[in-house]
Design an enzyme around this catalytic site. Structure first.
Site, PDB file in Angstrom:
ATOM      1  N   ASN A   1     138.223  66.279 131.883  1.00 26.73           N
ATOM      2  CA  ASN A   1     137.057  66.680 132.666  1.00 26.73           C
ATOM      3  C   ASN A   1     137.463  66.634 134.138  1.00 26.73           C
ATOM      4  O   ASN A   1     137.484  65.574 134.757  1.00 26.73           O
ATOM      5  CB  ASN A   1     135.905  65.711 132.360  1.00 26.73           C
ATOM      6  CG  ASN A   1     134.669  65.958 133.206  1.00 26.73           C
ATOM      7  OD1 ASN A   1     134.664  66.800 134.097  1.00 26.73           O
ATOM      8  ND2 ASN A   1     133.620  65.208 132.934  1.00 26.73           N
TER       9      ASN A   1
ATOM     10  N   LYS B   1     138.741  62.987 134.797  1.00 27.63           N
ATOM     11  CA  LYS B   1     138.367  62.013 133.775  1.00 27.63           C
ATOM     12  C   LYS B   1     139.034  62.413 132.474  1.00 27.63           C
ATOM     13  O   LYS B   1     139.244  63.607 132.231  1.00 27.63           O
ATOM     14  CB  LYS B   1     136.844  61.974 133.598  1.00 27.63           C
ATOM     15  CG  LYS B   1     136.127  61.469 134.838  1.00 27.63           C
ATOM     16  CD  LYS B   1     134.620  61.435 134.666  1.00 27.63           C
ATOM     17  CE  LYS B   1     133.979  60.978 135.961  1.00 27.63           C
ATOM     18  NZ  LYS B   1     132.593  61.355 136.128  1.00 27.63           N
TER      19      LYS B   1
ATOM     20  N   ARG C   1     136.035  70.300 129.956  1.00 26.14           N
ATOM     21  CA  ARG C   1     134.757  70.675 130.556  1.00 26.14           C
ATOM     22  C   ARG C   1     135.023  71.875 131.470  1.00 26.14           C
ATOM     23  O   ARG C   1     135.928  71.840 132.302  1.00 26.14           O
ATOM     24  CB  ARG C   1     134.227  69.520 131.392  1.00 26.14           C
ATOM     25  CG  ARG C   1     132.967  69.870 132.127  1.00 26.14           C
ATOM     26  CD  ARG C   1     132.507  68.692 132.918  1.00 26.14           C
ATOM     27  NE  ARG C   1     131.350  69.029 133.722  1.00 26.14           N
ATOM     28  CZ  ARG C   1     130.985  68.354 134.785  1.00 26.14           C
ATOM     29  NH1 ARG C   1     131.675  67.308 135.168  1.00 26.14           N
ATOM     30  NH2 ARG C   1     129.929  68.706 135.458  1.00 26.14           N
TER      31      ARG C   1
ATOM     32  N   HIS D   1     125.206  70.800 134.260  1.00 25.59           N
ATOM     33  CA  HIS D   1     125.165  69.445 133.680  1.00 25.59           C
ATOM     34  C   HIS D   1     124.734  69.490 132.218  1.00 25.59           C
ATOM     35  O   HIS D   1     124.192  68.519 131.681  1.00 25.59           O
ATOM     36  CB  HIS D   1     124.213  68.508 134.465  1.00 25.59           C
ATOM     37  CG  HIS D   1     124.669  68.239 135.867  1.00 25.59           C
ATOM     38  ND1 HIS D   1     123.835  68.280 136.954  1.00 25.59           N
ATOM     39  CD2 HIS D   1     125.894  67.944 136.359  1.00 25.59           C
ATOM     40  CE1 HIS D   1     124.519  68.026 138.051  1.00 25.59           C
ATOM     41  NE2 HIS D   1     125.777  67.828 137.712  1.00 25.59           N
TER      42      HIS D   1
ATOM     43  N   LEU E   1     121.625  62.151 137.994  1.00 30.68           N
ATOM     44  CA  LEU E   1     121.762  61.902 139.436  1.00 30.68           C
ATOM     45  C   LEU E   1     123.138  61.315 139.715  1.00 30.68           C
ATOM     46  O   LEU E   1     123.370  60.111 139.561  1.00 30.68           O
ATOM     47  CB  LEU E   1     120.668  60.931 139.910  1.00 30.68           C
ATOM     48  CG  LEU E   1     119.221  61.304 139.552  1.00 30.68           C
ATOM     49  CD1 LEU E   1     118.246  60.255 140.081  1.00 30.68           C
ATOM     50  CD2 LEU E   1     118.856  62.686 140.091  1.00 30.68           C
TER      51      LEU E   1
ATOM     52  N   ARG F   1     125.917  68.986 148.753  1.00 34.35           N
ATOM     53  CA  ARG F   1     125.222  70.283 148.607  1.00 34.35           C
ATOM     54  C   ARG F   1     123.740  70.096 148.923  1.00 34.35           C
ATOM     55  O   ARG F   1     123.166  69.069 148.584  1.00 34.35           O
ATOM     56  CB  ARG F   1     125.396  70.792 147.166  1.00 34.35           C
ATOM     57  CG  ARG F   1     126.798  71.278 146.866  1.00 34.35           C
ATOM     58  CD  ARG F   1     126.996  71.533 145.372  1.00 34.35           C
ATOM     59  NE  ARG F   1     127.623  70.403 144.705  1.00 34.35           N
ATOM     60  CZ  ARG F   1     127.647  70.219 143.386  1.00 34.35           C
ATOM     61  NH1 ARG F   1     127.073  71.089 142.594  1.00 34.35           N
ATOM     62  NH2 ARG F   1     128.233  69.162 142.859  1.00 34.35           N
TER      63      ARG F   1
ATOM     64  N   ASP G   1     128.187  59.369 149.738  1.00 35.48           N
ATOM     65  CA  ASP G   1     128.134  58.353 148.682  1.00 35.48           C
ATOM     66  C   ASP G   1     126.856  57.532 148.829  1.00 35.48           C
ATOM     67  O   ASP G   1     126.623  56.904 149.869  1.00 35.48           O
ATOM     68  CB  ASP G   1     129.378  57.455 148.801  1.00 35.48           C
ATOM     69  CG  ASP G   1     129.552  56.579 147.581  1.00 35.48           C
ATOM     70  OD1 ASP G   1     128.622  55.808 147.260  1.00 35.48           O
ATOM     71  OD2 ASP G   1     130.621  56.670 146.960  1.00 35.48           O
ATOM     72  N   MET G   2     126.026  57.537 147.786  1.00 34.48           N
ATOM     73  CA  MET G   2     124.734  56.854 147.842  1.00 34.48           C
ATOM     74  C   MET G   2     124.886  55.371 148.157  1.00 34.48           C
ATOM     75  O   MET G   2     124.061  54.788 148.864  1.00 34.48           O
ATOM     76  CB  MET G   2     123.994  57.067 146.518  1.00 34.48           C
ATOM     77  CG  MET G   2     122.605  56.514 146.480  1.00 34.48           C
ATOM     78  SD  MET G   2     121.554  57.200 147.787  1.00 34.48           S
ATOM     79  CE  MET G   2     120.865  58.633 146.980  1.00 34.48           C
TER      80      MET G   2
ATOM     81  N   GLY H   1     125.962  58.565 137.848  1.00 37.90           N
ATOM     82  CA  GLY H   1     126.306  57.467 138.769  1.00 37.90           C
ATOM     83  C   GLY H   1     125.121  56.799 139.444  1.00 37.90           C
ATOM     84  O   GLY H   1     124.966  55.575 139.380  1.00 37.90           O
TER      85      GLY H   1
ATOM     86  N   GLY I   1     121.772  57.483 138.816  1.00 42.19           N
ATOM     87  CA  GLY I   1     120.719  57.226 137.826  1.00 42.19           C
ATOM     88  C   GLY I   1     120.997  56.001 136.971  1.00 42.19           C
ATOM     89  O   GLY I   1     120.088  55.265 136.605  1.00 42.19           O
TER      90      GLY I   1
ATOM     91  N   GLU J   1     129.724  62.794 128.809  1.00 37.86           N
ATOM     92  CA  GLU J   1     130.112  64.214 128.723  1.00 37.86           C
ATOM     93  C   GLU J   1     131.400  64.370 127.921  1.00 37.86           C
ATOM     94  O   GLU J   1     131.554  65.310 127.140  1.00 37.86           O
ATOM     95  CB  GLU J   1     130.300  64.780 130.144  1.00 37.86           C
ATOM     96  CG  GLU J   1     128.991  64.927 130.893  1.00 37.86           C
ATOM     97  CD  GLU J   1     129.153  64.991 132.407  1.00 37.86           C
ATOM     98  OE1 GLU J   1     129.826  64.105 132.981  1.00 37.86           O
ATOM     99  OE2 GLU J   1     128.603  65.908 133.029  1.00 37.86           O
TER     100      GLU J   1
HETATM  101  P1  ADP Z   1     130.207  62.844 139.720  1.00 40.94           P
HETATM  102  O1  ADP Z   1     130.622  62.636 138.274  1.00 40.94           O
HETATM  103  O2  ADP Z   1     129.216  63.962 139.932  1.00 40.94           O
HETATM  104  O3  ADP Z   1     131.341  62.870 140.710  1.00 40.94           O
HETATM  105  P2  ADP Z   1     128.959  60.255 139.427  1.00 40.94           P
HETATM  106  O4  ADP Z   1     128.050  60.513 138.276  1.00 40.94           O
HETATM  107  O5  ADP Z   1     130.141  59.380 139.210  1.00 40.94           O
HETATM  108  O6  ADP Z   1     129.362  61.578 140.169  1.00 40.94           O
HETATM  109  O7  ADP Z   1     128.055  59.601 140.588  1.00 40.94           O
HETATM  110  C1  ADP Z   1     128.547  59.340 141.867  1.00 40.94           C
HETATM  111  C2  ADP Z   1     127.413  58.803 142.717  1.00 40.94           C
HETATM  112  O8  ADP Z   1     126.884  57.613 142.105  1.00 40.94           O
HETATM  113  C3  ADP Z   1     127.846  58.404 144.132  1.00 40.94           C
HETATM  114  O9  ADP Z   1     126.890  58.852 145.070  1.00 40.94           O
HETATM  115  C4  ADP Z   1     127.800  56.880 144.070  1.00 40.94           C
HETATM  116  O10 ADP Z   1     127.497  56.308 145.306  1.00 40.94           O
HETATM  117  C5  ADP Z   1     126.664  56.657 143.114  1.00 40.94           C
HETATM  118  N1  ADP Z   1     126.653  55.284 142.623  1.00 40.94           N
HETATM  119  C6  ADP Z   1     127.511  54.676 141.784  1.00 40.94           C
HETATM  120  N2  ADP Z   1     127.179  53.370 141.629  1.00 40.94           N
HETATM  121  C7  ADP Z   1     126.076  53.171 142.401  1.00 40.94           C
HETATM  122  C8  ADP Z   1     125.238  52.040 142.679  1.00 40.94           C
HETATM  123  N3  ADP Z   1     125.469  50.863 142.135  1.00 40.94           N
HETATM  124  N4  ADP Z   1     124.199  52.225 143.519  1.00 40.94           N
HETATM  125  C9  ADP Z   1     123.957  53.413 144.090  1.00 40.94           C
HETATM  126  N5  ADP Z   1     124.688  54.508 143.867  1.00 40.94           N
HETATM  127  C10 ADP Z   1     125.741  54.381 143.036  1.00 40.94           C
END
Ligand code: ADP
Length: 396
Positions: free
Chosen positions: A9, A16, A91, A179, A207, A239, A281-282, A326, A328, A377
């Site tokens: 993926n 991944k 994927r 997704h 999310l 985005r 990054d959240m 991540g 969610g 996934e």
């Molecule tokens: P992708 O597969 O689309 O690259 P992920 O599903 O791995 O992304 O999600 C990445 C997001 O999840 C990032 O914004 C990261 O900051 C957030 N994230 C991961 N762990 C936490 C957490 N404990 N609290 C808040 N956000 C988190």
């Protein structure tokens, strides 16, 4: 020497993978990823029981998708070398109008998929580069492409429609949704994890760095927030989500930007990163005291709650809400705030259950039940790959 199957993926900055052992029935032997490709690459891997197989920073040699795959190939040879590779499942973000189901990769299929690169310029080239590289390294090994768009096919005509001139739409301009492998996995486990809502009206919220919602009726996708490309709907890491298309015209005509510049703005410099000017990054934003970081988080929650309302209208009310990916799966604060903004739908969060990450995080009296379900996934890709090749594959 045992047989193996591989799932790959390739994301925008991560690769991944899963390794399955066995001929007919597959048992998970390793799951891991190279993340931070292009910035600070790091490799992690665990075996099927969750025990660590590898964890460490990678040097500058891993600087793009190809070098990441080279590293992974070396690691796989060291740990699983000698056995036969039965199949490789991938994927692929965009299947266009044609690929409504997983498919075995042939040169003709690859040619079709390359035509979809402009519809997913960040992800499609990386997905296809990995398929090309496996074709060179393991010629003759069956490869299966599993699409992020497939699960959404079969939506009502009004949900797929983009109201532009008919002749343009005949050329494939429609809403596809993304997704899909994540949503298909969630729909497949609902009967076991949340049987009370599996046949009902559910909004699934994927999310992550990319983010979207899917409206599920009886386990089938009836609408989603991503459309023709992966730019629509919710605010994402880099985005913007839904925006007035007049803004795009202004970027071209008013500011004189080139197509490449506009593409970069829309895919890589907007969303949480654009609003905050700090990070996509959240975790960084939640930890920051800067007003712009707070505004980015506020907008993320606002937009998610607004789109949940829209999909609730599509479904005529909801029975369940599922958080995954991540943010969610991990952010108690974002879940709490989205649920709070959605109280009017009949959502009553159980604070302790939310802190414990569920799986059920709504109170016993909540009219709408709320869940945290980790997505898989790669597991979904493995199931499709085995099934297309007539094998038992992994246990569901
Ligand atoms: P992708 O597969 O689309 O690259 P992920 O599903 O791995 O992304 O999600 C990445 C997001 O999840 C990032 O914004 C990261 O900051 C957030 N994230 C991961 N762990 C936490 C957490 N404990 N609290 C808040 N956000 C988190």
């Amino acid at each position: 020497m045992s047989d193996h199957a591989l799932v790959l993926n390739a994301g925008s900055s991560s690769l991944k993978f899963c390794v399955y052992r066995g001929a007919e029935a597959w048992v998970l032997a390793a799951r891991g990823q190279i993340e931070g490709i292009g910035t600070a690459p790091r490799f992690t891997a665990r075996n099927g029981d969750g025990a660590e197989l590898g964890d460490g920073a990678l040097g500058g040699a891993v600087h793009d998708g190809r070098s990441a795959l080279d590293f992974l190939a070396g690691w796989l040879r060291e740990h699983f070398g000698g056995g036969r590779v039965l199949a490789v499942g991938h994927r692929v973000v965009h299947g266009g109008p044609r690929y409504a189901a997983p498919t075995i990769v042939t040169p003709a299929v690859l040619e079709d998929l390359r035509k979809l690169v402009p519809l997913a310029p960040l992800h499609q080239p990386r997905n296809l580069a990995v398929i090309d590289a496996i074709g060179e390294r393991l010629p003759g090994t069956p490869q299966v492409a599993c699409f992020d768009t497939s699960f959404h096919r079969g939506q009502p005509a009004v949900a797929e429609l983009i109201p532009l001139p008919r002749e343009l739409c005949r050329g494939g301009v429609q809403r596809y949704g993304f997704h899909g492998l994540s949503y298909e996995y969630i729909a497949s486990v609902l009967p076991r994890v949340a049987p009370g809502i599996a046949k009902g009206r559910v909004i699934a919220a994927h999310l992550g760095n990319g983010a979207s919602l899917c409206a599920l009726a009886g386990g089938k996708s009836v609408d989603s927030t991503l459309g023709f490309t992966a730019l629509d709907g919710l605010c994402m890491g880099t985005r913007p989500g839904a925006l007035d298309p007049g803004v795009v015209l202004y970027l071209f005509q008013g500011l004189g930007l080139s197509a490449g510049e506009v593409e970069e703005i829309l895919y890589e410099r907007s969303g949480l990163l654009g609003i905050s000017g700090i990070s996509s990054d959240m975790r960084d934003l939640l930890a920051s005291v800067e007003a712009s970081a707070r505004l980015a988080v506020d907008y993320f929650v606002y937009r998610a709650a607004k789109e949940i309302g829209a999909l609730a209208a599509v479904l005529g009310g909801i029975d369940g809400l599922v958080f995954t990916a991540g943010i969610g799966e991990n952010s108690t604060e974002i879940r709490r705030r989205i649920c709070q903004a959605s109280t009017w739908l009949g959502i009553d969060l159980d604070g302790d259950a939310n802190l414990a990450h569920g799986p059920r995080i709504s109170s016993a009296t909540s009219r709408v039940s709320v869940w945290v379900i980790p997505t898989d996934e790669e597991g979904m890709i493995a199931r499709h790959t085995a099934s297309l090749l007539g094998l038992t594959g992994p246990a569901a």
